[in-house]
Enzyme design. Structure first.
Site, mmCIF file in Angstrom:
data_model
loop_
_atom_site.group_PDB
_atom_site.id
_atom_site.type_symbol
_atom_site.label_atom_id
_atom_site.label_comp_id
_atom_site.label_asym_id
_atom_site.label_seq_id
_atom_site.Cartn_x
_atom_site.Cartn_y
_atom_site.Cartn_z
ATOM 1 N N CYS A 289 0.862 -1.179 0.000
ATOM 2 C CA CYS A 289 0.000 0.000 0.000
ATOM 3 C C CYS A 289 0.896 1.225 0.000
ATOM 4 O O CYS A 289 1.549 1.521 1.001
ATOM 5 C CB CYS A 289 -0.924 0.009 1.212
ATOM 6 S SG CYS A 289 -1.937 1.513 1.321
ATOM 7 N N ASN B 96 -6.865 -5.231 -8.785
ATOM 8 C CA ASN B 96 -7.242 -3.827 -8.815
ATOM 9 C C ASN B 96 -7.512 -3.439 -10.266
ATOM 10 O O ASN B 96 -6.865 -3.967 -11.190
ATOM 11 C CB ASN B 96 -6.103 -2.957 -8.276
ATOM 12 C CG ASN B 96 -5.799 -3.243 -6.824
ATOM 13 O OD1 ASN B 96 -6.580 -2.935 -5.937
ATOM 14 N ND2 ASN B 96 -4.646 -3.846 -6.568
ATOM 15 N N GLU C 11 -10.807 -0.733 -6.370
ATOM 16 C CA GLU C 11 -9.757 -1.333 -5.575
ATOM 17 C C GLU C 11 -10.175 -2.716 -5.097
ATOM 18 O O GLU C 11 -11.267 -2.887 -4.554
ATOM 19 C CB GLU C 11 -9.440 -0.433 -4.378
ATOM 20 C CG GLU C 11 -8.138 -0.760 -3.691
ATOM 21 C CD GLU C 11 -7.707 0.375 -2.779
ATOM 22 O OE1 GLU C 11 -6.543 0.776 -2.867
ATOM 23 O OE2 GLU C 11 -8.541 0.868 -1.987
ATOM 24 N N ARG C 12 -9.296 -3.679 -5.294
ATOM 25 C CA ARG C 12 -9.545 -5.053 -4.850
ATOM 26 C C ARG C 12 -9.806 -5.070 -3.342
ATOM 27 O O ARG C 12 -8.982 -4.646 -2.547
ATOM 28 C CB ARG C 12 -8.321 -5.916 -5.173
ATOM 29 C CG ARG C 12 -8.446 -7.370 -4.798
ATOM 30 C CD ARG C 12 -7.175 -8.157 -5.123
ATOM 31 N NE ARG C 12 -6.027 -7.696 -4.349
ATOM 32 C CZ ARG C 12 -4.907 -8.409 -4.165
ATOM 33 N NH1 ARG C 12 -4.788 -9.594 -4.729
ATOM 34 N NH2 ARG C 12 -3.908 -7.927 -3.469
ATOM 35 N N GLY D 278 -2.081 4.628 -3.816
ATOM 36 C CA GLY D 278 -0.698 4.782 -4.234
ATOM 37 C C GLY D 278 -0.228 3.681 -5.161
ATOM 38 O O GLY D 278 0.365 3.945 -6.215
#
EC number: 5.1.1.7
Length: 267
Positions: free
Chosen positions: A73, A183, A201-202, A211
Protein backbone atom coordinates in the site's frame (compact mmCIF):
# COMPACT_ATOMS: atom_id res chain seq x y z
CA UNK A 1 -8.21 -5.20 24.25
CA UNK A 2 -7.66 -1.52 23.46
CA UNK A 3 -5.58 -0.38 20.50
CA UNK A 4 -4.08 3.09 20.09
CA UNK A 5 -4.25 4.26 16.47
CA UNK A 6 -3.42 7.16 14.19
CA UNK A 7 -5.61 7.89 11.18
CA UNK A 8 -4.07 9.61 8.14
CA UNK A 9 -4.91 10.22 4.51
CA UNK A 10 -3.12 10.76 1.23
CA UNK A 11 -5.38 12.94 -0.92
CA UNK A 12 -8.41 11.23 0.58
CA UNK A 13 -6.97 7.71 0.47
CA UNK A 14 -7.46 7.13 4.19
CA UNK A 15 -5.74 4.57 6.37
CA UNK A 16 -5.15 3.86 10.03
CA UNK A 17 -1.84 2.92 11.63
CA UNK A 18 -1.65 0.63 14.65
CA UNK A 19 1.82 0.47 16.17
CA UNK A 20 2.53 -2.96 17.72
CA UNK A 21 6.29 -2.60 18.05
CA UNK A 22 7.42 -4.26 21.25
CA UNK A 23 4.15 -6.21 21.42
CA UNK A 24 2.56 -9.19 19.76
CA UNK A 25 0.74 -8.86 16.44
CA UNK A 26 -2.83 -9.21 17.70
CA UNK A 27 -4.59 -7.97 14.54
CA UNK A 28 -6.76 -10.60 12.89
CA UNK A 29 -9.01 -10.55 9.84
CA UNK A 30 -12.05 -10.15 12.11
CA UNK A 31 -10.52 -7.18 13.93
CA UNK A 32 -9.60 -5.59 10.59
CA UNK A 33 -13.21 -5.99 9.39
CA UNK A 34 -14.63 -4.44 12.56
CA UNK A 35 -12.25 -1.49 12.50
CA UNK A 36 -12.76 -0.98 8.76
CA UNK A 37 -16.53 -0.58 9.00
CA UNK A 38 -17.29 3.09 8.40
CA UNK A 39 -20.52 2.92 10.42
CA UNK A 40 -19.57 0.84 13.46
CA UNK A 41 -15.77 1.10 13.38
CA UNK A 42 -13.19 3.71 12.44
CA UNK A 43 -13.33 3.21 8.69
CA UNK A 44 -10.38 3.11 6.32
CA UNK A 45 -9.22 2.08 2.87
CA UNK A 46 -6.28 0.23 4.45
CA UNK A 47 -5.02 -0.73 7.88
CA UNK A 48 -1.24 -0.66 8.46
CA UNK A 49 0.13 -2.66 11.40
CA UNK A 50 3.65 -1.61 12.42
CA UNK A 51 5.80 -4.41 13.83
CA UNK A 52 9.36 -4.94 15.04
CA UNK A 53 11.94 -5.73 12.37
CA UNK A 54 15.58 -6.79 12.58
CA UNK A 55 16.76 -5.29 9.27
CA UNK A 56 14.64 -2.12 8.96
CA UNK A 57 13.05 0.54 11.14
CA UNK A 58 9.80 -1.45 11.13
CA UNK A 59 7.85 -4.12 9.29
CA UNK A 60 4.40 -3.22 7.97
CA UNK A 61 1.45 -5.55 7.41
CA UNK A 62 -1.61 -4.36 5.52
CA UNK A 63 -5.32 -5.20 5.71
CA UNK A 64 -8.30 -4.26 3.55
CA UNK A 65 -11.54 -3.19 5.26
CA UNK A 66 -13.16 -6.51 4.29
CA UNK A 67 -10.57 -8.39 6.35
CA UNK A 68 -8.40 -9.59 3.47
CA UNK A 69 -4.64 -9.11 3.61
CA UNK A 70 -2.78 -7.20 0.92
CA UNK A 71 0.89 -7.14 0.08
CA UNK A 72 1.51 -3.45 -0.48
CA UNK A 73 0.00 0.00 0.00
CA UNK A 74 1.84 3.07 -1.23
CA UNK A 75 -0.24 5.55 0.75
CA UNK A 76 -0.02 3.77 4.10
CA UNK A 77 3.68 2.99 3.61
CA UNK A 78 4.32 6.71 3.18
CA UNK A 79 2.16 7.45 6.22
CA UNK A 80 4.09 5.04 8.43
CA UNK A 81 7.36 6.46 7.11
CA UNK A 82 6.17 9.97 7.94
CA UNK A 83 5.44 8.94 11.54
CA UNK A 84 8.78 7.11 11.89
CA UNK A 85 10.70 10.09 10.52
CA UNK A 86 8.90 12.38 12.95
CA UNK A 87 10.03 10.08 15.78
CA UNK A 88 13.71 10.24 14.87
CA UNK A 89 13.99 13.60 13.12
CA UNK A 90 15.55 11.83 10.12
CA UNK A 91 14.78 12.66 6.49
CA UNK A 92 14.75 9.04 5.35
CA UNK A 93 13.76 5.63 6.67
CA UNK A 94 13.77 2.03 5.45
CA UNK A 95 10.76 -0.16 6.13
CA UNK A 96 10.01 -3.77 5.28
CA UNK A 97 6.79 -4.91 3.60
CA UNK A 98 5.97 -8.02 1.58
CA UNK A 99 7.59 -6.11 -1.31
CA UNK A 100 10.92 -6.22 0.54
CA UNK A 101 12.91 -3.30 1.91
CA UNK A 102 11.48 0.05 0.80
CA UNK A 103 13.33 3.35 1.15
CA UNK A 104 11.22 6.40 2.01
CA UNK A 105 12.43 10.02 2.03
CA UNK A 106 11.01 13.35 3.09
CA UNK A 107 10.12 15.58 0.14
CA UNK A 108 9.16 19.25 0.12
CA UNK A 109 6.10 20.26 2.10
CA UNK A 110 4.18 17.43 3.76
CA UNK A 111 5.14 15.03 1.00
CA UNK A 112 6.91 11.68 1.30
CA UNK A 113 8.47 9.59 -1.46
CA UNK A 114 8.76 5.81 -1.44
CA UNK A 115 10.58 3.56 -3.86
CA UNK A 116 7.95 0.85 -4.32
CA UNK A 117 10.34 -1.58 -6.00
CA UNK A 118 10.38 -2.92 -9.53
CA UNK A 119 7.06 -3.87 -11.14
CA UNK A 120 6.48 -7.50 -12.08
CA UNK A 121 5.53 -7.79 -15.74
CA UNK A 122 5.38 -11.54 -16.42
CA UNK A 123 2.00 -13.27 -16.47
CA UNK A 124 2.90 -15.70 -13.69
CA UNK A 125 3.88 -12.87 -11.33
CA UNK A 126 0.75 -10.73 -11.78
CA UNK A 127 -0.67 -13.45 -11.46
CA UNK A 128 -2.77 -14.42 -14.48
CA UNK A 129 -4.52 -17.72 -14.96
CA UNK A 130 -2.55 -18.72 -18.07
CA UNK A 131 0.45 -17.58 -20.14
CA UNK A 132 -0.13 -14.43 -22.19
CA UNK A 133 1.25 -11.02 -23.07
CA UNK A 134 0.51 -8.76 -20.09
CA UNK A 135 0.45 -5.72 -22.38
CA UNK A 136 -2.67 -6.93 -24.19
CA UNK A 137 -5.11 -9.00 -22.17
CA UNK A 138 -7.94 -10.85 -23.97
CA UNK A 139 -10.60 -8.76 -22.22
CA UNK A 140 -12.92 -6.29 -23.92
CA UNK A 141 -11.28 -2.87 -23.74
CA UNK A 142 -7.73 -4.20 -24.31
CA UNK A 143 -6.29 -3.66 -20.81
CA UNK A 144 -2.69 -4.20 -19.67
CA UNK A 145 -1.59 -5.87 -16.45
CA UNK A 146 1.32 -5.75 -14.04
CA UNK A 147 2.01 -6.32 -10.35
CA UNK A 148 3.33 -3.89 -7.76
CA UNK A 149 3.12 -6.64 -5.15
CA UNK A 150 -0.60 -6.75 -5.84
CA UNK A 151 -2.24 -7.24 -9.27
CA UNK A 152 -3.24 -4.31 -11.49
CA UNK A 153 -5.36 -4.20 -14.63
CA UNK A 154 -5.33 -0.91 -16.58
CA UNK A 155 -7.86 0.28 -19.17
CA UNK A 156 -7.04 3.34 -21.29
CA UNK A 157 -10.17 5.30 -22.17
CA UNK A 158 -11.03 8.44 -24.13
CA UNK A 159 -13.43 9.86 -21.53
CA UNK A 160 -13.06 8.74 -17.93
CA UNK A 161 -16.33 10.42 -16.97
CA UNK A 162 -18.19 8.01 -19.21
CA UNK A 163 -17.04 5.00 -17.14
CA UNK A 164 -19.30 3.81 -14.31
CA UNK A 165 -16.47 2.45 -12.17
CA UNK A 166 -18.70 1.11 -9.40
CA UNK A 167 -20.86 -0.78 -11.90
CA UNK A 168 -18.10 -2.46 -13.93
CA UNK A 169 -15.41 -2.79 -11.26
CA UNK A 170 -16.66 -5.84 -9.30
CA UNK A 171 -16.89 -8.14 -12.34
CA UNK A 172 -13.45 -7.09 -13.55
CA UNK A 173 -11.94 -7.57 -10.07
CA UNK A 174 -13.24 -11.13 -10.08
CA UNK A 175 -12.57 -11.94 -13.75
CA UNK A 176 -11.40 -15.57 -14.10
CA UNK A 177 -8.18 -14.36 -15.69
CA UNK A 178 -7.12 -13.09 -12.22
CA UNK A 179 -6.91 -15.99 -9.74
CA UNK A 180 -5.99 -13.58 -6.91
CA UNK A 181 -8.51 -10.96 -8.13
CA UNK A 182 -7.20 -7.57 -9.26
CA UNK A 183 -7.24 -3.83 -8.82
CA UNK A 184 -8.82 -2.13 -11.83
CA UNK A 185 -7.79 1.26 -13.27
CA UNK A 186 -9.40 3.51 -15.82
CA UNK A 187 -6.93 6.00 -17.30
CA UNK A 188 -7.49 9.02 -19.48
CA UNK A 189 -4.19 10.35 -20.84
CA UNK A 190 -4.18 14.17 -20.72
CA UNK A 191 -0.64 14.44 -22.05
CA UNK A 192 2.58 12.45 -21.72
CA UNK A 193 3.17 13.73 -18.19
CA UNK A 194 -0.39 13.86 -16.87
CA UNK A 195 -3.19 11.31 -16.52
CA UNK A 196 -6.62 11.21 -14.94
CA UNK A 197 -7.21 8.00 -12.97
CA UNK A 198 -10.22 6.35 -11.40
CA UNK A 199 -9.96 3.08 -9.50
CA UNK A 200 -11.86 0.00 -8.45
CA UNK A 201 -9.76 -1.33 -5.58
CA UNK A 202 -9.55 -5.05 -4.85
CA UNK A 203 -11.34 -5.61 -1.56
CA UNK A 204 -12.14 -1.92 -1.12
CA UNK A 205 -14.44 -0.47 -3.79
CA UNK A 206 -13.97 3.02 -5.26
CA UNK A 207 -11.37 5.05 -3.32
CA UNK A 208 -10.41 8.70 -3.74
CA UNK A 209 -6.90 7.49 -4.52
CA UNK A 210 -4.47 4.58 -4.20
CA UNK A 211 -0.70 4.78 -4.23
CA UNK A 212 -0.01 1.32 -5.65
CA UNK A 213 -2.75 1.76 -8.27
CA UNK A 214 -1.20 5.05 -9.38
CA UNK A 215 2.10 3.20 -9.78
CA UNK A 216 0.54 0.31 -11.70
CA UNK A 217 -1.38 2.62 -14.03
CA UNK A 218 1.71 4.68 -14.88
CA UNK A 219 3.84 1.57 -15.40
CA UNK A 220 1.32 0.20 -17.88
CA UNK A 221 1.03 3.58 -19.62
CA UNK A 222 4.81 3.80 -20.02
CA UNK A 223 4.93 0.23 -21.32
CA UNK A 224 2.29 1.15 -23.89
CA UNK A 225 4.40 4.11 -25.04
CA UNK A 226 1.78 6.63 -23.94
CA UNK A 227 3.69 8.33 -21.10
CA UNK A 228 7.09 9.74 -20.21
CA UNK A 229 9.01 8.65 -17.13
CA UNK A 230 7.56 11.25 -14.73
CA UNK A 231 3.78 11.50 -14.53
CA UNK A 232 1.35 13.51 -12.40
CA UNK A 233 -1.64 11.31 -11.57
CA UNK A 234 -4.92 13.11 -10.89
CA UNK A 235 -7.14 10.90 -8.75
CA UNK A 236 -10.53 11.88 -7.35
CA UNK A 237 -8.83 13.07 -4.14
CA UNK A 238 -5.78 14.86 -5.52
CA UNK A 239 -2.48 14.53 -7.36
CA UNK A 240 0.53 12.28 -6.78
CA UNK A 241 3.67 11.92 -8.89
CA UNK A 242 5.00 8.62 -10.19
CA UNK A 243 8.47 8.15 -11.68
CA UNK A 244 9.75 5.05 -13.48
CA UNK A 245 12.70 4.74 -15.85
CA UNK A 246 11.41 1.51 -17.37
CA UNK A 247 13.88 -0.70 -15.51
CA UNK A 248 14.31 0.09 -11.80
CA UNK A 249 11.99 0.79 -8.93
CA UNK A 250 8.83 2.90 -9.16
CA UNK A 251 8.96 6.06 -7.03
CA UNK A 252 5.70 7.43 -5.63
CA UNK A 253 5.58 10.95 -4.17
CA UNK A 254 2.66 12.74 -2.55
CA UNK A 255 1.34 14.33 0.58
CA UNK A 256 0.29 12.45 3.71
CA UNK A 257 -1.58 14.14 6.54
CA UNK A 258 -2.69 13.02 10.00
CA UNK A 259 -6.44 13.27 10.66
CA UNK A 260 -6.88 12.02 14.21
CA UNK A 261 -5.50 9.74 16.89
CA UNK A 262 -7.23 7.80 19.60
CA UNK A 263 -7.85 4.42 21.16
CA UNK A 264 -10.26 1.82 19.88
CA UNK A 265 -11.62 -1.42 21.32
CA UNK A 266 -10.99 -4.75 19.59
CA UNK A 267 -12.84 -7.74 21.02
Amino acid sequence: MTLPFVKMHAHGDDFIIIDRRGQDDSITAEIARRLGNRHTGIGFNQLAVVLDCTDAAARIKFWNPNGTALQTCGSATRGVADRLMHETGADSVVVRTDRGLLTCVRASGQRVSVNMGEPSLEWVAVPLAEPMDTLALPIEGDPAACSMGNPHCTFFVDDINAVDVAAVGPALENHPLFPARTNVHFVQVIDRNHIRLRIWERGGGVPLGSGSCCCGAVVNGIRRGLLDDTVDVQCDGGVVTVQWDGQGGVVLTGSVEPIMQGTTCAF
